[in-house]
Design a protein around this motif. Structure first.
Motif, PDB file in Angstrom:
ATOM      1  N   CYS A 110      91.807  19.815 -36.565  1.00 42.41           N
ATOM      2  CA  CYS A 110      91.793  18.762 -37.588  1.00 42.41           C
ATOM      3  C   CYS A 110      90.356  18.441 -37.939  1.00 42.41           C
ATOM      4  CB  CYS A 110      92.516  17.505 -37.095  1.00 42.41           C
ATOM      5  SG  CYS A 110      91.578  16.613 -35.824  1.00 42.41           S
ATOM      6  N   ASP A 111      90.196  17.533 -38.907  1.00 47.86           N
ATOM      7  CA  ASP A 111      88.847  17.208 -39.393  1.00 47.86           C
ATOM      8  C   ASP A 111      88.268  15.985 -38.724  1.00 47.86           C
ATOM      9  OD1 ASP A 111      90.141  17.951 -42.669  1.00 47.86           O
ATOM     10  OD2 ASP A 111      89.034  19.275 -41.305  1.00 47.86           O
ATOM     11  N   PHE A 112      88.765  15.653 -37.555  1.00 46.50           N
ATOM     12  CA  PHE A 112      88.307  14.419 -36.917  1.00 46.50           C
ATOM     13  C   PHE A 112      86.799  14.391 -36.714  1.00 46.50           C
ATOM     14  CE2 PHE A 112      88.432  10.689 -34.346  1.00 46.50           C
ATOM     15  CZ  PHE A 112      87.444  10.857 -33.394  1.00 46.50           C
ATOM     16  N   THR A 113      86.250  15.473 -36.206  1.00 46.50           N
ATOM     17  CA  THR A 113      84.812  15.491 -35.931  1.00 46.50           C
ATOM     18  C   THR A 113      84.014  15.323 -37.206  1.00 46.50           C
ATOM     19  OG1 THR A 113      85.449  17.716 -35.322  1.00 46.50           O
ATOM     20  CG2 THR A 113      83.919  16.626 -33.861  1.00 46.50           C
ATOM     21  N   VAL A 114      84.531  15.949 -38.276  1.00 50.72           N
ATOM     22  CA  VAL A 114      83.824  15.787 -39.557  1.00 50.72           C
ATOM     23  C   VAL A 114      83.783  14.315 -39.926  1.00 50.72           C
ATOM     24  CG1 VAL A 114      83.858  16.372 -41.993  1.00 50.72           C
ATOM     25  CG2 VAL A 114      84.557  18.068 -40.304  1.00 50.72           C
ATOM     26  N   LEU A 115      84.960  13.673 -39.788  1.00 48.22           N
ATOM     27  CA  LEU A 115      85.012  12.245 -40.123  1.00 48.22           C
ATOM     28  C   LEU A 115      84.050  11.456 -39.259  1.00 48.22           C
ATOM     29  CD1 LEU A 115      86.301   9.823 -41.586  1.00 48.22           C
ATOM     30  CD2 LEU A 115      87.935   9.695 -39.702  1.00 48.22           C
ATOM     31  N   ARG A 116      84.091  11.705 -37.961  1.00 45.64           N
ATOM     32  CA  ARG A 116      83.264  10.924 -37.065  1.00 45.64           C
ATOM     33  C   ARG A 116      81.786  11.133 -37.367  1.00 45.64           C
ATOM     34  NH1 ARG A 116      83.234  12.709 -31.205  1.00 45.64           N
ATOM     35  NH2 ARG A 116      82.095  14.372 -32.271  1.00 45.64           N
ATOM     36  N   ASN A 117      81.418  12.388 -37.548  1.00 46.16           N
ATOM     37  CA  ASN A 117      80.007  12.651 -37.814  1.00 46.16           C
ATOM     38  C   ASN A 117      79.565  11.994 -39.110  1.00 46.16           C
ATOM     39  OD1 ASN A 117      79.902  14.103 -35.514  1.00 46.16           O
ATOM     40  ND2 ASN A 117      79.997  16.109 -36.502  1.00 46.16           N
ATOM     41  N   MET A 118      80.414  12.124 -40.101  1.00 44.01           N
ATOM     42  CA  MET A 118      80.039  11.576 -41.400  1.00 44.01           C
ATOM     43  C   MET A 118      80.010  10.064 -41.339  1.00 44.01           C
ATOM     44  SD  MET A 118      81.590  10.010 -44.137  1.00 44.01           S
ATOM     45  CE  MET A 118      83.240  10.547 -44.451  1.00 44.01           C
ATOM     46  N   LEU A 119      81.075   9.487 -40.812  1.00 45.02           N
ATOM     47  CA  LEU A 119      81.206   8.034 -40.845  1.00 45.02           C
ATOM     48  C   LEU A 119      80.161   7.350 -39.979  1.00 45.02           C
ATOM     49  CD1 LEU A 119      82.898   5.594 -41.779  1.00 45.02           C
ATOM     50  CD2 LEU A 119      84.311   5.928 -39.754  1.00 45.02           C
ATOM     51  N   ILE A 120      79.931   7.913 -38.782  1.00 44.99           N
ATOM     52  CA  ILE A 120      79.096   7.212 -37.828  1.00 44.99           C
ATOM     53  C   ILE A 120      77.704   7.810 -37.700  1.00 44.99           C
ATOM     54  CG2 ILE A 120      78.908   6.500 -35.425  1.00 44.99           C
ATOM     55  CD1 ILE A 120      81.942   6.562 -35.274  1.00 44.99           C
ATOM     56  N   ARG A 121      77.651   9.128 -37.612  1.00 43.88           N
ATOM     57  CA  ARG A 121      76.375   9.712 -37.221  1.00 43.88           C
ATOM     58  C   ARG A 121      75.425   9.979 -38.375  1.00 43.88           C
ATOM     59  NH1 ARG A 121      78.210  13.856 -32.355  1.00 43.88           N
ATOM     60  NH2 ARG A 121      79.369  12.266 -31.183  1.00 43.88           N
ATOM     61  N   THR A 122      75.960  10.164 -39.573  1.00 42.11           N
ATOM     62  CA  THR A 122      75.050  10.502 -40.661  1.00 42.11           C
ATOM     63  C   THR A 122      75.091   9.558 -41.859  1.00 42.11           C
ATOM     64  OG1 THR A 122      76.659  12.035 -41.583  1.00 42.11           O
ATOM     65  CG2 THR A 122      74.965  12.962 -40.151  1.00 42.11           C
ATOM     66  N   ASP A 131      70.842  20.162 -45.596  1.00 44.48           N
ATOM     67  CA  ASP A 131      71.787  19.045 -45.578  1.00 44.48           C
ATOM     68  C   ASP A 131      72.771  19.156 -46.721  1.00 44.48           C
ATOM     69  OD1 ASP A 131      69.425  16.501 -44.422  1.00 44.48           O
ATOM     70  OD2 ASP A 131      70.634  17.999 -43.366  1.00 44.48           O
ATOM     71  N   ASN A 132      72.265  19.538 -47.876  1.00 48.09           N
ATOM     72  CA  ASN A 132      73.148  19.633 -49.038  1.00 48.09           C
ATOM     73  C   ASN A 132      74.239  20.666 -48.820  1.00 48.09           C
ATOM     74  OD1 ASN A 132      72.080  17.637 -50.597  1.00 48.09           O
ATOM     75  ND2 ASN A 132      70.670  18.955 -51.695  1.00 48.09           N
ATOM     76  N   LYS A 133      73.891  21.732 -48.121  1.00 46.64           N
ATOM     77  CA  LYS A 133      74.920  22.755 -47.838  1.00 46.64           C
ATOM     78  C   LYS A 133      76.024  22.150 -46.995  1.00 46.64           C
ATOM     79  CE  LYS A 133      72.342  27.027 -47.631  1.00 46.64           C
ATOM     80  NZ  LYS A 133      71.702  27.769 -46.561  1.00 46.64           N
ATOM     81  N   LEU A 134      75.612  21.407 -45.975  1.00 49.11           N
ATOM     82  CA  LEU A 134      76.600  20.782 -45.108  1.00 49.11           C
ATOM     83  C   LEU A 134      77.465  19.814 -45.897  1.00 49.11           C
ATOM     84  CD1 LEU A 134      74.336  20.041 -42.025  1.00 49.11           C
ATOM     85  CD2 LEU A 134      76.401  21.433 -41.980  1.00 49.11           C
ATOM     86  N   ILE A 135      76.786  19.053 -46.752  1.00 47.33           N
ATOM     87  CA  ILE A 135      77.534  18.077 -47.545  1.00 47.33           C
ATOM     88  C   ILE A 135      78.560  18.764 -48.420  1.00 47.33           C
ATOM     89  CG2 ILE A 135      77.300  16.459 -49.484  1.00 47.33           C
ATOM     90  CD1 ILE A 135      74.745  15.459 -48.160  1.00 47.33           C
ATOM     91  N   ARG A 136      78.170  19.873 -48.989  1.00 53.43           N
ATOM     92  CA  ARG A 136      79.124  20.576 -49.843  1.00 53.43           C
ATOM     93  C   ARG A 136      80.322  21.050 -49.030  1.00 53.43           C
ATOM     94  NH1 ARG A 136      75.477  24.405 -52.595  1.00 53.43           N
ATOM     95  NH2 ARG A 136      74.052  22.665 -52.391  1.00 53.43           N
ATOM     96  N   LYS A 137      80.045  21.478 -47.804  1.00 54.47           N
ATOM     97  CA  LYS A 137      81.152  21.928 -46.945  1.00 54.47           C
ATOM     98  C   LYS A 137      82.120  20.791 -46.676  1.00 54.47           C
ATOM     99  CE  LYS A 137      79.870  25.825 -44.076  1.00 54.47           C
ATOM    100  NZ  LYS A 137      79.130  26.116 -42.863  1.00 54.47           N
ATOM    101  N   GLY A 158      77.864   8.008 -31.156  1.00 55.59           N
ATOM    102  CA  GLY A 158      76.880   8.574 -32.083  1.00 55.59           C
ATOM    103  C   GLY A 158      76.205   7.571 -32.978  1.00 55.59           C
ATOM    104  N   PHE A 159      76.512   6.286 -32.856  1.00 51.47           N
ATOM    105  CA  PHE A 159      75.851   5.339 -33.758  1.00 51.47           C
ATOM    106  C   PHE A 159      74.426   5.053 -33.320  1.00 51.47           C
ATOM    107  CE2 PHE A 159      76.083   1.806 -30.905  1.00 51.47           C
ATOM    108  CZ  PHE A 159      77.277   1.928 -30.231  1.00 51.47           C
ATOM    109  N   ASP A 160      74.000   5.648 -32.241  1.00 49.89           N
ATOM    110  CA  ASP A 160      72.599   5.460 -31.863  1.00 49.89           C
ATOM    111  C   ASP A 160      71.678   6.173 -32.844  1.00 49.89           C
ATOM    112  OD1 ASP A 160      72.503   7.893 -29.122  1.00 49.89           O
ATOM    113  OD2 ASP A 160      73.427   7.943 -31.113  1.00 49.89           O
ATOM    114  N   SER A 161      72.269   6.852 -33.793  1.00 53.20           N
ATOM    115  CA  SER A 161      71.458   7.479 -34.836  1.00 53.20           C
ATOM    116  C   SER A 161      71.186   6.523 -35.979  1.00 53.20           C
ATOM    117  CB  SER A 161      72.195   8.702 -35.396  1.00 53.20           C
ATOM    118  OG  SER A 161      73.354   8.259 -36.085  1.00 53.20           O
ATOM    119  N   MET A 162      71.770   5.333 -35.909  1.00 53.66           N
ATOM    120  CA  MET A 162      71.587   4.379 -37.003  1.00 53.66           C
ATOM    121  C   MET A 162      70.124   4.109 -37.332  1.00 53.66           C
ATOM    122  SD  MET A 162      73.957   3.267 -38.856  1.00 53.66           S
ATOM    123  CE  MET A 162      73.993   1.590 -39.433  1.00 53.66           C
TER     124      MET A 162
END
Lengths: 419, 430
Positions: A259-271, A212-218, B27-31
């Motif tokens: 663009c970095d949209f997926t990064v934003l989405r994953n970070m903001l919502i998924r992780t 996870d830390n590797k990903l975070i650094r990326k 993806g918020f189902d990971s909450m």
């Protein structure tokens, strides 16, 4: 605390499942704020992030309404996915940075964030508290215009004022107007300026997991994230994707190379959605709360040396402490006053004694005087009496003599003739 | 530990939240997973209080439940009062870390007069609430790293008499039911036969109901566990047997108690309810016990405490107070009180000074009066003396006059007498 070994399966490893179950039942809340000048694609990005039409014909977005001053508007929607329910509040700030004079255009934003913290603080401090909806702003996406040069003074000013009130995530908006090289330079420049101005943007926490830390650094290397949003679904190579259609091609929103949209989405919502909430609760809100309460207890006049101690107590404990101090102060005052009192009484008493002694003395003196005079008189009288009795004795003798003499003459007369 | 703000039932569309459909996987189902991961990283904590008479097997049951040997020596029966001994342990199972605190009541039920037995227990529970409340009220607080010592579950050990609850049991549970989640269990239940046990359980349950004792009910609002919880609720109070000794049954080593007439297997559900207890307490409802403690028992304590201190939610006009107003009002009241006290003391001193001054003035006046009197006396004496002097002088004068007159007469007489004598002498001579 002693770590113990378990000799068999107990079952509390099931606790996480219990927590999971309960959290799903409760549902989740999240408040996201978007700030940036008009036309930077904020609403579009929200729609792309949450794959919904937050702003539609029935609920038009702020961009379609003309504002003269900075407004802060919230839209609340309920979304469901995989059995998980999320109450999403999007806070938009139409009019931000659109005026000619933008001084203090951040104030309505700050006021909004503070008022939500205030609401929570009051709800938390009630005697009867039950339902405490969390309307605090968990994340603020700040949209930077893709000038390619650097941050504008307004950008710097805004982020500086808000970085200790809310999690700030700066984004490069409409990134499809920058080439990858331009974007790289732009990002570098922005990060440099952010560091120069000591702006604290949201930091991804390190985890115990190395992967996870590797990903975070990326992710950190790609900050600030350059995003593209779209409400339109286009077909590319047989796939339906969200994107922006240009004569020269399609800029795909979810393409990591575009663009970095997926990064934003994953970070903001998924992780990191939960972490954003935790930081808001444990850091930004606590900051607000302690400042607010310190103002109440210290009543404005703050003595730095005292403040440190007071911070570790509740305002009530603080009052208890002050009460105790006051009791001691009163005791001291009492003893002092007692002392002064006693001393004065002693003085006065002494004076009285002295005056009494003086009067006694004088009286004695007069008495002695009188006695002396009496003695004198006595003496004089005695003298007189003595003299008197002497003289009287003398007179008696003379009288006797006279009598005798006359008697003799009488005798002589009788005896013979007196020739 | 993050206690998710206890929101209302989120399913309802409160405050104008409208439901919108999603056009894909957001993806918020990971909450829930995010939340769980954070909790696991943070670690969990659980605090159990065991209340029961000495010798009912409390420590053994704890050891059996948690498959370990906790510290402690068996207590004697001669304790003068009820004391609470608490021990904290760190346990780990797979990736879950648990800080477990076991609190034992030492000497419960041993005294001749047990009227105050429950007091130290209530005090202990309140102290933990108070500590949390104090932390919560601090200006600079660290709630998320606070070690929660509040009691999450109270296992109440009932002696296996087979008849009914003891009055001490009823009194104690009644005092505790609004402060902690009570799970009553029949201890050492291998002393009761199956038929007696059924009657015993019914008797206990009815006594609890008729005395209004609120014991913990396993929650039935979540569909996933509603059924099993409801069933288990019907088996309360659990009849348990504890043992850390292992006996070979078949080809397995199981925890059991060996008697000449047979072996009681702890984990055999036909023999006792141990497994049910473990299931309910640890595997299914541990989190709910924690939640109930925080949202119900603690809130009740907090509300009572704040009301006691004079805090209210609304002012006399029924407008809600903000926190600031409340604190400011309290503070003003407090300062006013202090100032009043100071004034009072000052006034008292002023009064005393006045009184003393009057006293001293009185004394001074008396002194002067005394001396005035003496002076007057003196004056009188002086006058008398003067009079005497005068009369003496008069006498003296009178005497002098007399004397002078007499002397004059005498000298006259002498002169006359002398001439007479001369005449006589002359005649004689003739």
């Amino acid at each position: 605390m002693r770590p113990l070994n378990l000799e068999g399966y107990v079952g509390f490893a099931n606790l996480p499942n219990q927590v999971y179950r309960k959290s799903v039942k409760r549902g989740f809340e999240f408040t996201l704020m978007v700030v940036g000048e008009s036309g930077l694609g904020k609403s579009t990005l929200i729609n792309s992030l949450f794959l919904t039409d937050l702003y539609s014909k029935d609920y038009p977005g702020p961009s379609l309404r003309i504002k003269k001053t900075v407004q802060v508007e919230q839209s609340k929607v309920l979304v469901k996915e995989g059995g998980v329910q999320l109450t999403l509040t999007i806070v938009d700030t139409p009019g931000f940075g659109d005026a000619v004079d933008n001084s203090n255009c951040w104030q309505p934003v700050i006021n909004y964030i503070d008022s939500k913290c205030e609401d929570f603080l009051n709800a938390e401090s009630r005697v009867n508290r039950r339902l405490m909806p969390d309307n605090r702003v968990h994340c603020c996406l700040y949209f930077i215009a893709p000038s390619g040069h650097g941050l504008k003074p307004l950008d710097i000013e805004f982020m500086k004022r808000l970085h200790d009130k809310v999690n700030v995530i700066p984004l490069i908006a409409k990134a499809d107007t920058l080439t990858p090289e331009e974007c790289q330079l732009f990002k570098k420049q922005i990060m440099k300026e952010i560091q120069e101005h000591k702006i604290k943007i949201y930091e991804f926490p390190d985890t115990e997991d190395d992967e996870d830390n590797k990903l975070i650094r990326k992710i950190k290397e790609r900050m600030p994230l350059a995003v593209v949003g779209s409400n339109v679904v286009i077909e590319v190579n047989g796939k339906k994707v969200r994107g922006r259609q240009y004569p020269w091609g399609v800029a795909e929103v979810e393409n990591g190379e575009h663009c970095d949209f997926t990064v934003l989405r994953n970070m903001l919502i998924r992780t990191h959605m939960q972490d954003l909430k935790d930081v808001t609760n444990n850091v930004h809100y606590e900051n607000y709360r302690s400042k607010k309460l310190a103002a109440v207890t210290c009543n404005g006049g703050v003595d730095i040396s005292k403040t440190k101690n007071q911070m570790t107590r509740s305002p009530l404990a603080q009052m208890e402490e002050e009460r105790r101090e006051h009791v001691m102060k009163m005791k001291k005052m009492e003893t002092e006053m007692e002392q002064v009192f006693e001393m004065k009484v002693k003085e006065k008493k002494q004076k009285l004694k002295d005056s009494e002694a003086e009067l006694e003395r004088r009286h004695e003196q007069m008495k002695k005087n009188l006695e002396a005079q009496y003695k004198e008189l006595e003496e004089k009288r005695r003298h007189y009496e003595e003299e008197k009795s002497n003289w009287e004795a003398q007179q008696r003798i003379l009288e006797q003599q006279k009598l005798d003499a006359s008697k003799t003459m009488e005798k002589n007369k009788k005896k013979g003739k007196i020739f | 530990m993050q206690y998710e703000n206890i929101s209302a039932d989120m399913k309802q569309e409160g405050e104008g939240a409208r439901a919108v459909p999603l056009a894909g996987h957001v993806g918020f189902d990971s909450m829930p997973d995010q939340l769980v991961n954070k909790s696991v990283n943070h670690g969990f904590c659980f605090n159990i209080l065991c209340v029961g008479e000495t010798g009912l097997g409390k420590s053994t049951l704890m050891d059996t439940l948690f498959n370990t040997k906790f510290e402690g020596e068996p207590t004697q029966h001669n304790q003068p009062g009820v004391q609470l001994k608490s021990n904290t342990y760190e346990l780990q199972e797979s990736n879950v870390r648990l800080k477990l605190t076991v609190v034992n009541t030492v000497g419960f039920g041993d005294q001749i007069n047990k009227e105050d037995s429950y007091k130290s227990i209530v005090e202990f529970i309140d102290t933990q609430f108070e500590a949390y409340l104090q932390e919560e009220l601090k200006i600079k607080r660290t709630l998320h790293s606070y070690h929660d010592t509040r009691i999450h579950a109270c296992l109440y050990f009932i002696a296996p008499t087979g008849h009914s609850l003891k009055s001490l049991d009823l009194v104690t549970m009644k005092k505790l039911d609004s402060k902690v989640n009570i799970i009553p269990i029949i201890a050492k239940s291998d002393a009761i036969s199956k038929s007696e046990l059924t009657k015993f359980k019914i008797k206990i349950t009815s006594e609890l109901v008729s005395n209004g004792v609120q014991i913990y009910q396993f929650p039935t609002d979540d569909e996933t566990v509603a059924e099993i919880n409801a069933t288990m609720n019907g088996h309360l109070p659990f009849a348990v047997v504890g043992s850390t000794e292992e006996v070979k049954i078949g080809n397995k080593m199981v925890k059991a108690r060996q008697y000449p007439w047979g072996t009681v297997q702890v984990e055999n559900e036909n023999h006792c309810d141990f497994v049910k207890l473990r299931e309910m307490l640890i595997r299914v409802n541990m989190e709910d016990l924690r939640e109930q403690t925080h949202t119900r028992h603690y809130e009740l304590y907090r509300r009572c405490k704040l009301e006691e201190m004079g805090f209210k939610d609304t002012d006399p006009d029924c407008k809600p107070f903000s926190l600031q107003e409340t604190y400011e009002a309290k503070r003003n009241e407090f300062m006013g009180e202090l100032q009043k006290k100071e004034e009072e003391m000052r006034q008292m001193f002023v009064q005393r000074v006045k009184e003393k001054e009057a006293e001293l003035k009185e004394a001074e006046k008396e002194l002067h009066e005394k001396f005035d009197r003496l002076k007057k006396l003196h004056q009188d004496e002086k006058k008398k003396l003067e009079d005497k002097k005068k009369s003496l002088d008069d006498e003296l004068n009178g005497f002098k006059q007399k004397k002078t007159a007499a002397e004059l007469l005498q000298s006259q007489a002498q002169q006359a007498g002398g001439s007479t004598t001369l005449k006589r002498d002359k005649e004689r001579k003739k």
